[in-house]
Design an enzyme around this catalytic site. Structure first.
Site, PDB file in Angstrom:
ATOM      1  N   HIS A 146       7.231  41.158  -5.317  1.00  0.00           N
ATOM      2  CA  HIS A 146       8.355  40.988  -6.099  1.00  0.00           C
ATOM      3  C   HIS A 146       9.369  40.849  -4.754  1.00  0.00           C
ATOM      4  CE1 HIS A 146      11.337  41.276  -9.008  1.00  0.00           C
ATOM      5  NE2 HIS A 146      12.108  42.180  -8.230  1.00  0.00           N
ATOM      6  N   ARG A 252      18.689  56.206  11.637  1.00  0.00           N
ATOM      7  CA  ARG A 252      19.846  55.271  11.769  1.00  0.00           C
ATOM      8  C   ARG A 252      19.523  54.272  12.861  1.00  0.00           C
ATOM      9  NH1 ARG A 252      26.222  56.702  13.148  1.00  0.00           N
ATOM     10  NH2 ARG A 252      26.873  54.619  13.281  1.00  0.00           N
TER      11      ARG A 252
END
Length: 316
Positions: A146, A252
């Site tokens: 998807h 991060r």
């Protein structure tokens, strides 16, 4: 997803125009199929085609000038033995190329063993290229995912993420920036060789993009031929997440490039948090440009680490 079966009549009809061949023997074996054991054993569909001088069981055998000479230029006993050996290897189809006439003994053998034989004036190399490409596609491992699959700056990029994060809207903005749509919502992925995943659009959804509040858009009709692509090699997955998901599940600055396994092939992955006010299209294009640099051997993070190490040594 299990690959579909190919029978002799399907193979013949699919290439009647391209290879201009005739069905010269084994007409009663039109339902003869590729053996599933051979399909699983082959590294790819391309391995299901070969020359007669290097025979593997259960594979299409190509007979050009040299192969026909090998079957006919010997004593009667040797010729009979060589032709009989073909039967024991159970090829799904024999293909005579280069305009060769089929030896009578070979025709008789094909009729008795019910092995289809096609004849074409096309050269062997061309026939092999055509059939290998066809069978590689047909028997490739496949799955569906998807997301929105796009050509972004020449790179095949699959945009994934939770429902409601604006994947289709992002796709539309990227199209307006000159990129191309392959598929929206459902993407068919095929492993065409050991390291390559190819993405295509299901026939039902071709050229269509669904945008909430507007409905279905025909991208080809609105933006023209250059805004759509038939297929692309998958090189990058861009995964959209909410900010809290990013803070909870991802680093991060990841030390190693992220990857995601697709049909056994690791595909590079970039994770982008969706926050109000951020220009996600610009960030996606930046991620693609960075991936292109990485594919060329330029790793900005590793260069930063090395720069930091040198600065610490100077300071020490």
């Amino acid at each position: 997803m299990k690959p579909t079966v190919v029978s002799a009549d399907v193979l013949f009809e699919d290439h009647r125009a391209t290879l201009k061949w005739e069905w010269v023997a084994g007409l009663g074996a039109s339902e003869r199929r590729f053996d599933e054991v051979a399909v699983r054993a082959a590294r790819s569909g391309a391995d299901l085609v070969g020359y007669l001088n290097y025979i593997h069981p259960y594979r299409v055998q190509i007979l050009g000038e040299r192969e026909v000479a090998y079957l006919t230029n010997a004593t009667q006993e040797d010729c009979a033995r060589r032709i009989a050996r073909i039967v024991t290897l159970e090829p799904p189809v024999l293909v005579l190329t280069d305009g060769q006439a089929a030896p009578d003994a070979l025709l008789s053998m094909c009729e008795r063993a019910q092995i289809p034989m096609f004849a074409t004036h096309e050269p062997s190399a061309f026939v092999i290229d055509v059939l290998r490409a066809y069978l590689s596609k047909h028997f490739a491992e496949r799955t569906s995912m998807h997301g929105v699959f796009m050509d972004i700056l020449g790179l095949g990029v699959l945009i994934t993420g939770e429902s409601g994060l604006g994947k289709s809207e992002l796709g539309l903005e990227l199209i307006t920036r000159g990129n191309g749509l392959v598929a929206d919502d459902a993407v068919d992925l095929y492993r065409v060789n050991q390291t390559t995943i190819e993405g295509r659009c299901p026939e039902l959804l071709q050229n269509l993009l669904e945008v909430r509040g507007i409905g279905l858009l025909d991208i080809r009709a609105i933006f023209g031929e250059t805004a759509v692509r038939r297929k692309m090699r998958l090189r990058l997955i861009v995964h959209l997440v909410r900010r809290e998901t990013m803070e909870r599940e991802y680093e991060r600055l990841p030390y190693e490039p992220l990857t995601q396994d697709v049909l056994g092939v690791p595909v590079r992955k970039a994770v982008i948090p969706v926050v109000a006010g951020r220009n996600i299209a610009v960030l996606v294009e930046a991620a693609v440009r960075n991936t292109i640099l990485q594919l060329r051997g330029v790793d900005t993070y590793q260069e930063f680490v090395e720069r930091h190490r040198r600065a610490m040594e100077k300071g020490g």
